[in-house]
Design a protein around this motif. Structure first.
Motif, PDB file in Angstrom:
ATOM      1  N   LEU A  32       0.816  -1.206   0.000  1.00 55.93           N
ATOM      2  CA  LEU A  32       0.000   0.000   0.000  1.00 55.93           C
ATOM      3  C   LEU A  32       0.852   1.260   0.000  1.00 55.93           C
ATOM      4  O   LEU A  32       0.534   2.237  -0.682  1.00 55.93           O
ATOM      5  N   GLY A  33       1.947   1.238   0.759  1.00 51.63           N
ATOM      6  CA  GLY A  33       2.836   2.399   0.771  1.00 51.63           C
ATOM      7  C   GLY A  33       3.415   2.670  -0.594  1.00 51.63           C
ATOM      8  O   GLY A  33       3.494   3.824  -1.050  1.00 51.63           O
ATOM      9  N   TRP A  34       3.835   1.609  -1.290  1.00 48.21           N
ATOM     10  CA  TRP A  34       4.376   1.766  -2.639  1.00 48.21           C
ATOM     11  C   TRP A  34       3.306   2.262  -3.604  1.00 48.21           C
ATOM     12  O   TRP A  34       3.557   3.142  -4.433  1.00 48.21           O
ATOM     13  N   SER A  35       2.092   1.750  -3.488  1.00 42.84           N
ATOM     14  CA  SER A  35       1.014   2.152  -4.392  1.00 42.84           C
ATOM     15  C   SER A  35       0.674   3.630  -4.215  1.00 42.84           C
ATOM     16  O   SER A  35       0.474   4.353  -5.200  1.00 42.84           O
ATOM     17  N   LEU A  36       0.601   4.095  -2.964  1.00 43.81           N
ATOM     18  CA  LEU A  36       0.326   5.512  -2.736  1.00 43.81           C
ATOM     19  C   LEU A  36       1.437   6.379  -3.306  1.00 43.81           C
ATOM     20  O   LEU A  36       1.180   7.441  -3.892  1.00 43.81           O
ATOM     21  N   GLY A  37       2.678   5.939  -3.144  1.00 36.84           N
ATOM     22  CA  GLY A  37       3.800   6.698  -3.681  1.00 36.84           C
ATOM     23  C   GLY A  37       3.799   6.764  -5.192  1.00 36.84           C
ATOM     24  O   GLY A  37       4.382   7.679  -5.787  1.00 36.84           O
ATOM     25  N   ALA A  38       3.129   5.809  -5.828  1.00 35.88           N
ATOM     26  CA  ALA A  38       3.062   5.809  -7.284  1.00 35.88           C
ATOM     27  C   ALA A  38       1.960   6.719  -7.802  1.00 35.88           C
ATOM     28  O   ALA A  38       2.158   7.463  -8.761  1.00 35.88           O
ATOM     29  N   VAL A  39       0.775   6.678  -7.162  1.00 31.97           N
ATOM     30  CA  VAL A  39      -0.369   7.389  -7.738  1.00 31.97           C
ATOM     31  C   VAL A  39      -0.519   8.818  -7.214  1.00 31.97           C
ATOM     32  O   VAL A  39      -1.031   9.691  -7.933  1.00 31.97           O
ATOM     33  N   MET A  40      -0.092   9.110  -5.983  1.00 28.25           N
ATOM     34  CA  MET A  40      -0.341  10.440  -5.422  1.00 28.25           C
ATOM     35  C   MET A  40       0.368  11.565  -6.177  1.00 28.25           C
ATOM     36  O   MET A  40      -0.235  12.625  -6.405  1.00 28.25           O
TER      37      MET A  40
END
Length: 265
Positions: free
Chosen positions: A201-209
């Motif tokens: 989840l941390g990686w996903s947020l860092g990708a889309v935000m």
């Protein structure tokens, strides 16, 4: 010693050196095997992930960011109008579009409530419901996986706060976005996935935000100058595919990560 002997010896030593090991590449096949394994296991997982980013805005824009982030929800410019729609309560229904991953054929959907902050600076967007729609309901294998995911999604909590701030040097307005994800999962696939959920989840947020903030900054510029608020090629389905492929991660110009404020989710 002859030249050929030296060359042979050097070549042999070079061949003898062990090659540095490379980390295994992530693949949709291995990720999906992990999910299927988690469906069969039991467990519990506690998720607490927060990330925040700031995007600097055009210094010459004639209107302030505070007014922009405080717009009512019905005045939002929908980034992807085909997959983000207003609902009757003043919030949004968001779809990530059709996603195909090996034997899965799904459409992730979520309902978001929008509330103004008490201090008048921006808004808080809260996830009030999420589900994975199975587009192959007669397929037993995919149904088993998706049912396990949906059993966990009911315990997912997500909060997105958008506020006005300033650039590091204070010379221009900026927009800050902080997303907090939480959940205490005791059933479904998330419960069985364990601690690695926080990493994913941390990686996903860092990708889309960062991408999301560039869209907000561009829309702010058009809104500030009373220009048509249009979007070109802003597809949530395309962005979701890019996240799955791991193709994002480098911060766009004018976007930086910042410390997260402590909030209740």
């Amino acid at each position: 010693m002859s030249t050929s002997t030296v060359a042979t010896s050097t070549s042999a030593r070079a061949r003898a050196r062990p090659r540095a090991s490379r980390p295994p590449r992530a693949s949709p096949s291995s990720d999906l095997r992990d999910v299927e394994r988690d469906v069969a296991n039991e467990g519990a997982a506690r998720v607490r992930v927060s990330r925040a980013f700031i995007a600097d805005l055009d210094a010459d824009a004639p209107r302030r960011a505070l007014e922009y982030v405080s717009l009512p929800a019905n005045e939002y410019n929908l980034i992807d109008p085909e997959n983000v729609t207003h609902d009757a309560s003043g919030g949004f229904v968001v779809s990530a579009g059709r996603q195909r991953l090996l034997f899965l054929d799904v459409e992730p959907r979520g309902t978001v409530r929008v509330d103004a902050r008490e201090d008048g600076n921006g808004c808080v967007q809260t996830l009030v419901g999420a589900e994975i729609v199975n587009l192959k309901p007669t397929d037993g294998r995919s149904t088993k996986v998706i049912d396990a995911v949906n059993a966990s999604l009911k315990d997912l909590r997500l909060r997105n706060e958008v506020t006005a701030t300033t650039s590091d040097d204070g010379a221009r307005d900026a927009i800050k976005c902080q997303i907090d994800v939480a959940g205490d999962f005791r059933e479904g696939v998330f419960a069985r996935a364990g601690g690695r959920l926080n990493t994913v989840l941390g990686w996903s947020l860092g990708a889309v935000m960062p991408w999301f903030l560039t869209q907000l900054a561009a829309d702010y510029g058009r809104w500030s100058r009373n220009e048509p608020r249009v979007n070109e090629d802003a597809s949530l389905a395309r962005v979701a595919s890019e996240i799955i492929a791991g193709s994002r991660g480098r911060l766009p110009p004018g976007v930086r990560e910042c410390e997260c404020a402590e909030v209740e989710v």
